[in-house]
Design an enzyme around this catalytic site. Structure first.
Site, PDB file in Angstrom:
ATOM      1  N   THR A 242      -2.051   4.649   4.238  1.00 45.64           N
ATOM      2  CA  THR A 242      -1.575   6.033   4.138  1.00 45.64           C
ATOM      3  C   THR A 242      -2.453   6.852   3.215  1.00 45.64           C
ATOM      4  O   THR A 242      -2.721   8.023   3.463  1.00 45.64           O
ATOM      5  CB  THR A 242      -0.125   6.037   3.597  1.00 45.64           C
TER       6      THR A 242
ATOM      7  N   SER B 268      -2.545  -0.753   7.376  1.00 40.60           N
ATOM      8  CA  SER B 268      -2.432  -2.162   6.958  1.00 40.60           C
ATOM      9  C   SER B 268      -1.528  -2.971   7.880  1.00 40.60           C
ATOM     10  O   SER B 268      -1.507  -4.202   7.794  1.00 40.60           O
ATOM     11  CB  SER B 268      -1.989  -2.288   5.501  1.00 40.60           C
TER      12      SER B 268
ATOM     13  N   THR C 217       0.292   0.310   2.117  1.00 44.17           N
ATOM     14  CA  THR C 217       1.355  -0.347   1.344  1.00 44.17           C
ATOM     15  C   THR C 217       2.130  -1.378   2.163  1.00 44.17           C
ATOM     16  O   THR C 217       2.727  -2.286   1.600  1.00 44.17           O
ATOM     17  CB  THR C 217       2.358   0.690   0.784  1.00 44.17           C
ATOM     18  N   ASP C 218       2.119  -1.222   3.500  1.00 40.85           N
ATOM     19  CA  ASP C 218       3.030  -2.051   4.304  1.00 40.85           C
ATOM     20  C   ASP C 218       2.759  -3.548   4.186  1.00 40.85           C
ATOM     21  O   ASP C 218       3.691  -4.350   4.180  1.00 40.85           O
ATOM     22  CB  ASP C 218       2.972  -1.621   5.776  1.00 40.85           C
TER      23      ASP C 218
HETATM   24  N1  ASP Z   1       1.406   2.250   7.430  1.00 35.28           N
HETATM   25  C1  ASP Z   1       0.741   2.484   6.166  1.00 35.28           C
HETATM   26  C2  ASP Z   1      -0.116   1.267   5.879  1.00 35.28           C
HETATM   27  O1  ASP Z   1       0.397   0.261   5.458  1.00 35.28           O
HETATM   28  C3  ASP Z   1       1.734   2.713   5.082  1.00 35.28           C
HETATM   29  C4  ASP Z   1       1.184   3.003   3.718  1.00 35.28           C
HETATM   30  O2  ASP Z   1       0.011   2.821   3.422  1.00 35.28           O
HETATM   31  O3  ASP Z   1       1.980   3.448   2.854  1.00 35.28           O
HETATM   32  O4  ASP Z   1      -1.285   1.286   6.088  1.00 35.28           O
END
Ligand code: ASP
Length: 334
Positions: free
Chosen positions: A12, A54, A85-86
């Protein structure tokens, strides 16, 4: 001045919206340019081994990140990985096993809101991460996020939206960042640096699956898994309950273990861990040779550690030896 390598992988933090949903487009260098005062902390270099959500991060990508660090290890004082973050908790755990006893800090961070959002958490997370990576007392793999420093084997994504996205599972946060200060809780041992090189590993066995027990889940699932998996991580009920109404679970699980495959037992309850000895519905498994107990480890760390252990050795006794040795604070020593 310190030299830090920023390894940007997407997430993100790097995402922009083009009408079909957020997707990573910004580079690490572009992201760092948006963060004030970084140049007062260190000299930064950048590499971009991938630029992905991710969700698409796989063990082969963990290996690539580890190889990037290995190749640059001597030239830098620390590493900051920008990551979605995922699945950050899985990557942090995997790097904890792939790069052990690193005296140089390896920090993972990201954000809940893209850098392009005026209310983003990206700037502070990057600033804190670089600050932490530049500190003399930092070492090993950690997640720095929302003002907390969490051990790489203990991070868990707990919230989908709040800036306080990560929790440290069954273990205290390593430090907090308050403004420009790193606050390490009293009693935290300071990093002893001897100049020793870390141990790097290059093999993982990806044939690991997590099964969460649900009422009436059929034990025949174990037969279906034989073709594609070498290890099952079983998330049992409560402190360690496995249904015992007709003996079919015990038969399926013992068969799995007796065929030389790996079975790790853990709990689906998020906090405080497993003890198979407490209830009759867990007892048979407590004493069964070959069953590995997750104890207080996070599921993310169990997945990564099992892949790592099976990537190094095959003999179940050797797998158990690697599995039970604490690494980067992943389990309490008994
Ligand atoms: N879908 C995103 C990822 O994990 C979510 C994030 O980065 O907060 O790449």
């Amino acid at each position: 001045m310190r030299r830090i390598l920023m390894i940007a992988t997407g997430g993100t933090i790097a995402s922009t919206e083009d009408g079909s949903g957020l997707a990573p487009t910004m580079t690490g260098r572009e992201l760092a340019r948006q963060v004030p005062l970084l140049d007062t902390l260190c000299e930064l270099d950048f590499v971009q081994p991938m630029n992905i959500d991710s969700t698409n991060m796989r063990p082969r990508d963990w290996l690539e990140i580890a190889r990037t660090i290995r190749g640059a290890y001597d030239a830098y004082d620390g590493f900051v990985i920008l990551h979605g973050t995922d699945t950050m908790a899985y990557t942090a755990a995997a790097l904890s096993y792939l790069i052990q006893d690193s005296e140089k800090p390896i920090v993972l961070t990201g954000s809940q809101q893209p850098m392009a959002n005026p209310f983003t958490d990206a700037k502070l997370n990057i600033y804190h991460s670089v600050l932490y990576a530049c500190d003399d007392d930092s070492r090993d793999v950690n997640v720095v996020f929302g003002g907390k420093v969490i051990c790489g084997t203990r991070a868990h994504k707990q919230r989908t939206m709040s800036f306080n996205a990560f929790t440290s599972m069954n273990y205290p946060s390593v430090a907090y960042i308050r403004g420009d200060r790193i606050v390490r809780p009293a009693g935290t041992p300071l990093a002893r640096k001897t100049g020793a090189a870390p141990r790097f590993y290059e093999d993982l066995n990806e044939r690991v699956i997590v099964i969460k027990l649900t009422p009436e889940l059929r034990p025949s699932i174990f037969d279906l898994l034989r073709r594609d998996y070498d290890a099952v991580i079983l998330e049992t009920f409560g402190i360690g309950g496995i249904p015992a109404y007709d003996g079919s679970y015990q038969e399926a699980i013992f068969d799995w273990v007796d065929s030389g495959r790996t079975l790790v037992v853990t709990t689906q309850v998020p906090e405080e861990g497993l003890d198979l000895g407490v209830y009759e519905v867990g007892h048979a498994y407590a004493e069964k040779e070959g069953i590995l107990k997750g104890d207080d480890m996070s599921t993310e760390a169990l997945v990564a550690k099992t892949m790592w252990a099976l990537g190094q050795v095959h003999d179940p006794i050797e797998v158990a030896r690697l599995f039970y040795a604490p690494i980067n604070h992943d389990r309490v020593t008994r």
